[in-house]
Design an enzyme around this catalytic site. Structure first.
Site, PDB file in Angstrom:
ATOM      1  N   THR A 123     -21.065  14.055   2.166  1.00 47.54           N
ATOM      2  CA  THR A 123     -21.223  13.748   3.593  1.00 47.54           C
ATOM      3  C   THR A 123     -20.791  12.311   3.892  1.00 47.54           C
ATOM      4  OG1 THR A 123     -23.158  15.201   3.556  1.00 47.54           O
ATOM      5  CG2 THR A 123     -22.888  13.788   5.499  1.00 47.54           C
TER       6      THR A 123
ATOM      7  N   LYS B 204     -13.219  18.339  12.717  1.00 43.18           N
ATOM      8  CA  LYS B 204     -14.011  17.694  13.768  1.00 43.18           C
ATOM      9  C   LYS B 204     -13.109  16.885  14.712  1.00 43.18           C
ATOM     10  CE  LYS B 204     -18.207  17.426  10.933  1.00 43.18           C
ATOM     11  NZ  LYS B 204     -19.299  16.552  10.430  1.00 43.18           N
TER      12      LYS B 204
ATOM     13  N   ARG C 194     -16.773  23.014  -0.087  1.00 51.48           N
ATOM     14  CA  ARG C 194     -17.663  21.845  -0.124  1.00 51.48           C
ATOM     15  C   ARG C 194     -17.126  20.811  -1.127  1.00 51.48           C
ATOM     16  NH1 ARG C 194     -21.645  21.219   3.715  1.00 51.48           N
ATOM     17  NH2 ARG C 194     -22.635  19.871   2.186  1.00 51.48           N
TER      18      ARG C 194
ATOM     19  N   PHE D 115     -29.953  11.015  14.021  1.00 53.61           N
ATOM     20  CA  PHE D 115     -28.547  10.993  14.431  1.00 53.61           C
ATOM     21  C   PHE D 115     -28.134  12.213  15.274  1.00 53.61           C
ATOM     22  CE2 PHE D 115     -28.770  12.684  10.037  1.00 53.61           C
ATOM     23  CZ  PHE D 115     -28.159  13.912  10.189  1.00 53.61           C
TER      24      PHE D 115
ATOM     25  N   HIS E  56     -16.344  19.927   8.732  1.00 55.55           N
ATOM     26  CA  HIS E  56     -17.626  20.599   8.505  1.00 55.55           C
ATOM     27  C   HIS E  56     -17.353  21.777   7.592  1.00 55.55           C
ATOM     28  CE1 HIS E  56     -21.404  22.733   9.276  1.00 55.55           C
ATOM     29  NE2 HIS E  56     -20.654  23.821   9.320  1.00 55.55           N
TER      30      HIS E  56
ATOM     31  N   GLU F  85     -22.476  30.861  11.136  1.00 53.80           N
ATOM     32  CA  GLU F  85     -21.528  29.917  11.741  1.00 53.80           C
ATOM     33  C   GLU F  85     -20.204  30.589  12.090  1.00 53.80           C
ATOM     34  OE1 GLU F  85     -23.441  25.952   9.622  1.00 53.80           O
ATOM     35  OE2 GLU F  85     -21.389  26.521   9.123  1.00 53.80           O
TER      36      GLU F  85
ATOM     37  N   ARG G 235     -12.863  13.972   2.715  1.00 49.38           N
ATOM     38  CA  ARG G 235     -13.646  12.897   3.334  1.00 49.38           C
ATOM     39  C   ARG G 235     -13.326  11.540   2.702  1.00 49.38           C
ATOM     40  NH1 ARG G 235     -19.243  16.376   4.003  1.00 49.38           N
ATOM     41  NH2 ARG G 235     -18.925  17.016   6.167  1.00 49.38           N
TER      42      ARG G 235
ATOM     43  N   ASN H   5     -16.618  12.322   9.824  1.00 48.89           N
ATOM     44  CA  ASN H   5     -16.185  12.638   8.460  1.00 48.89           C
ATOM     45  C   ASN H   5     -15.233  13.838   8.396  1.00 48.89           C
ATOM     46  OD1 ASN H   5     -18.101  14.531   9.010  1.00 48.89           O
ATOM     47  ND2 ASN H   5     -19.447  14.061   7.307  1.00 48.89           N
TER      48      ASN H   5
ATOM     49  N   TYR I 274     -25.875  22.657  15.822  1.00 42.53           N
ATOM     50  CA  TYR I 274     -26.542  21.732  14.906  1.00 42.53           C
ATOM     51  C   TYR I 274     -28.069  21.739  15.070  1.00 42.53           C
ATOM     52  CZ  TYR I 274     -22.310  19.565  12.977  1.00 42.53           C
ATOM     53  OH  TYR I 274     -21.142  19.314  12.297  1.00 42.53           O
TER      54      TYR I 274
HETATM   55  P1  GDP Z   1     -22.626  18.021   5.704  1.00 38.45           P
HETATM   56  O1  GDP Z   1     -23.147  19.396   5.353  1.00 38.45           O
HETATM   57  O2  GDP Z   1     -21.995  17.309   4.528  1.00 38.45           O
HETATM   58  O3  GDP Z   1     -21.720  18.026   6.912  1.00 38.45           O
HETATM   59  O4  GDP Z   1     -23.894  17.099   6.061  1.00 38.45           O
HETATM   60  P2  GDP Z   1     -25.255  17.380   6.883  1.00 38.45           P
HETATM   61  O5  GDP Z   1     -25.449  18.842   7.156  1.00 38.45           O
HETATM   62  O6  GDP Z   1     -26.339  16.643   6.174  1.00 38.45           O
HETATM   63  O7  GDP Z   1     -24.999  16.610   8.267  1.00 38.45           O
HETATM   64  C1  GDP Z   1     -24.229  17.183   9.293  1.00 38.45           C
HETATM   65  C2  GDP Z   1     -23.342  16.114   9.873  1.00 38.45           C
HETATM   66  O8  GDP Z   1     -24.156  15.116  10.497  1.00 38.45           O
HETATM   67  C3  GDP Z   1     -22.497  15.322   8.872  1.00 38.45           C
HETATM   68  O9  GDP Z   1     -21.312  15.974   8.472  1.00 38.45           O
HETATM   69  C4  GDP Z   1     -22.222  14.044   9.637  1.00 38.45           C
HETATM   70  O10 GDP Z   1     -21.182  14.251  10.618  1.00 38.45           O
HETATM   71  C5  GDP Z   1     -23.542  13.836  10.372  1.00 38.45           C
HETATM   72  N1  GDP Z   1     -24.459  12.954   9.617  1.00 38.45           N
HETATM   73  C6  GDP Z   1     -25.100  13.220   8.441  1.00 38.45           C
HETATM   74  N2  GDP Z   1     -25.859  12.190   8.054  1.00 38.45           N
HETATM   75  C7  GDP Z   1     -25.724  11.241   9.029  1.00 38.45           C
HETATM   76  C8  GDP Z   1     -26.288   9.930   9.216  1.00 38.45           C
HETATM   77  O11 GDP Z   1     -27.073   9.437   8.406  1.00 38.45           O
HETATM   78  N3  GDP Z   1     -25.891   9.267  10.347  1.00 38.45           N
HETATM   79  C9  GDP Z   1     -25.024   9.806  11.260  1.00 38.45           C
HETATM   80  N4  GDP Z   1     -24.695   9.080  12.346  1.00 38.45           N
HETATM   81  N5  GDP Z   1     -24.497  11.027  11.117  1.00 38.45           N
HETATM   82  C10 GDP Z   1     -24.828  11.734  10.011  1.00 38.45           C
END
Ligand code: GDP
Length: 139
Positions: free
Chosen positions: A91, A9, A85, A57, A115, A126, A102, A112, A49
């Site tokens: 996350t 990222k 993963r 968010f 992805h 993707e 992370r 973080n 996304y």
């Molecule tokens: P991942 O699969 O671990 O990347 O997590 P998700 O698919 O749930 O979320 C996608 C991305 O959204 C994450 O990697 C973070 O960059 C962001 N994100 C997830 N949860 C939050 C949150 O609670 N707040 C904010 N600001 N960003 C979030």
């Protein structure tokens, strides 16, 4: 053999962590099949996304993902979706296991570093979001 999409990222790229992230993959028997650096538009990020469109968010996440260049990669290896993963960690970096990308590098739940696709179907979708057939190095 399985394939998945990884993205370094904007925070990972701007902080000079491309090499560190790639090293984690290469030292864990994961092969990099394709790699490039791109800068998403807001529309691109919203499409990528789309699944998070209703989340509070969403705007912040898509703005972050367009804030600078990113490095999408196709990773290949046995069980690589799950393996990636695991290497990434949770996350929220505060909940990520010791030694994960992370946990070691992230500064924020949103910023973080990486992805990674979460399932076979999303991995295929993707990968084709970022790479065309000539870039997949299938020959
Ligand atoms: P991942 O699969 O671990 O990347 O997590 P998700 O698919 O749930 O979320 C996608 C991305 O959204 C994450 O990697 C973070 O960059 C962001 N994100 C997830 N949860 C939050 C949150 O609670 N707040 C904010 N600001 N960003 C979030």
């Amino acid at each position: 053999m399985e394939r998945t999409l990884s993205i370094i990222k904007p925070d990972g790229v701007s902080r000079g962590l491309i090499g560190d992230v790639i090293k984690r993959f290469e030292t864990n028997d994961i092969k990099i099949i394709a790699l490039k650096m791109v800068h998403l538009t807001q529309a691109d990020a919203e499409k990528f996304y789309a699944v998070h469109k209703q989340r509070p968010f969403f705007t912040s996440l898509t703005e972050f993902m367009t804030s600078g260049p990113i490095v999408p990669m196709i990773l290949e290896g046995e069980n690589v979706i799950e393996k990636n993963r695991t290497l990434m960690g949770a996350t929220n970096f505060k909940e990520a296991a010791e030694g994960t990308i992370r946990r070691d590098f992230a500064t924020d739940i949103e910023k973080n570093i990486v992805h990674g696709s979460d399932a076979t179907e999303t991995a295929a979708e993707e990968i084709s979001f970022f790479f065309n057939q000539f870039e997949m190095n299938e020959r």
